[in-house]
Design a protein around this motif. Structure first.
Motif, short mmCIF file in Angstrom:
data_model
loop_
_atom_site.label_atom_id
_atom_site.label_comp_id
_atom_site.label_asym_id
_atom_site.label_seq_id
_atom_site.Cartn_x
_atom_site.Cartn_y
_atom_site.Cartn_z
N VAL A 71 -51.37 37.88 -1.89
CA VAL A 71 -51.36 39.18 -1.22
C VAL A 71 -51.17 40.27 -2.26
O VAL A 71 -50.31 40.17 -3.13
N ALA A 72 -52.00 41.30 -2.17
CA ALA A 72 -51.86 42.47 -3.03
C ALA A 72 -51.56 43.68 -2.16
O ALA A 72 -51.96 43.73 -0.98
N LEU A 73 -50.87 44.63 -2.73
CA LEU A 73 -50.54 45.87 -2.04
C LEU A 73 -51.27 47.01 -2.73
O LEU A 73 -51.18 47.15 -3.94
N ASP B 84 -53.00 48.22 4.25
CA ASP B 84 -51.62 47.93 3.88
C ASP B 84 -51.51 46.67 3.03
O ASP B 84 -50.66 46.58 2.15
N LEU B 85 -52.34 45.67 3.34
CA LEU B 85 -52.29 44.39 2.63
C LEU B 85 -53.71 43.94 2.29
O LEU B 85 -54.63 44.16 3.08
N ILE B 86 -53.85 43.29 1.15
CA ILE B 86 -55.12 42.71 0.74
C ILE B 86 -54.87 41.22 0.50
O ILE B 86 -54.06 40.85 -0.35
N PHE B 87 -55.56 40.39 1.27
CA PHE B 87 -55.40 38.94 1.17
C PHE B 87 -56.58 38.33 0.43
O PHE B 87 -57.73 38.74 0.63
N TYR B 88 -56.31 37.35 -0.39
CA TYR B 88 -57.37 36.58 -1.04
C TYR B 88 -56.84 35.18 -1.33
O TYR B 88 -55.63 34.95 -1.35
N LEU B 89 -57.75 34.24 -1.52
CA LEU B 89 -57.34 32.87 -1.83
C LEU B 89 -56.93 32.76 -3.28
O LEU B 89 -57.62 33.28 -4.17
N ARG B 90 -55.85 32.12 -3.51
CA ARG B 90 -55.34 31.95 -4.86
C ARG B 90 -56.36 31.19 -5.71
O ARG B 90 -56.82 30.12 -5.34
N GLY B 91 -56.75 31.79 -6.81
CA GLY B 91 -57.70 31.17 -7.73
C GLY B 91 -59.15 31.34 -7.32
O GLY B 91 -60.04 31.04 -8.09
#
Length: 166
Positions: free
Chosen positions: A33-35, A44-51
């Motif tokens: 999660v990035a802000l 508010d939040l940015i989700f992405y898969l790790r790697g």
């Protein structure tokens, strides 16, 4: 319960950060999660898969606390500003309540694709805001988007892996 001295902005940020933590834990570390540094695009939040950061999911989090009259009565009601809201495929709205007595997020929440939000609220005539309103146990138009906290991380992972979420 002691009356809160937190501002609405502080309450929103706290609920948003707690939701991000729940997603990280619920995904067993698969989601990152990035802000955003600034909040001028209603993200508010940015989700992405790790790697595997090729695909992202942007989210606006709208929260209410159990001390609010609506939530006490089993209803979640909030407004989304039209000026900063721009529907797109990778943008979702997450509506979540926070229980001040239990110090935790409330079940259920709503995870709504922004394109569906626009479609379902199309008839609203308010000039500056779009209203979201649902009951925690209703059979209304928002029911297909209602999830428990444990399901949210899985739904985000499904989206990021290219599967249909709702």
């Amino acid at each position: 319960m002691v009356k809160s001295v937190l501002t609405e902005t502080q309450k929103g940020k706290l609920a948003q950060d707690l939701l991000a933590q729940v997603c990280l834990i619920g995904s067993n570390g698969k989601i990152s999660v990035a802000l955003p540094m600034v909040d001028d695009e209603a993200i508010d939040l940015i989700f992405y898969l790790r790697g595997l950061s090729e695909k992202t999911l942007f989210a606006q989090v709208k929260s209410r606390w159990t001390s609010s009259e609506g939530v006490k009565g089993g209803k979640f009601r909030t407004q989304v500003r039209k000026a900063s809201f721009h529907a797109r495929d990778n943008y979702y709205l997450i509506f979540v309540a926070y229980d001040e007595d239990k110090l935790q997020l409330v079940q259920p929440l709503w995870f709504v694709p922004s394109t569906e939000f626009v479609r379902l609220t199309k008839g609203q005539k308010q000039a500056k805001r779009i209203v979201f309103e649902s009951r925690f146990d209703s059979n209304d138009m928002w029911k297909p988007y209602r999830l428990n906290l444990r399901e949210l991380a899985s739904s985000i992972i499904e989206y990021l892996c290219g599967a249909s979420v709702v």
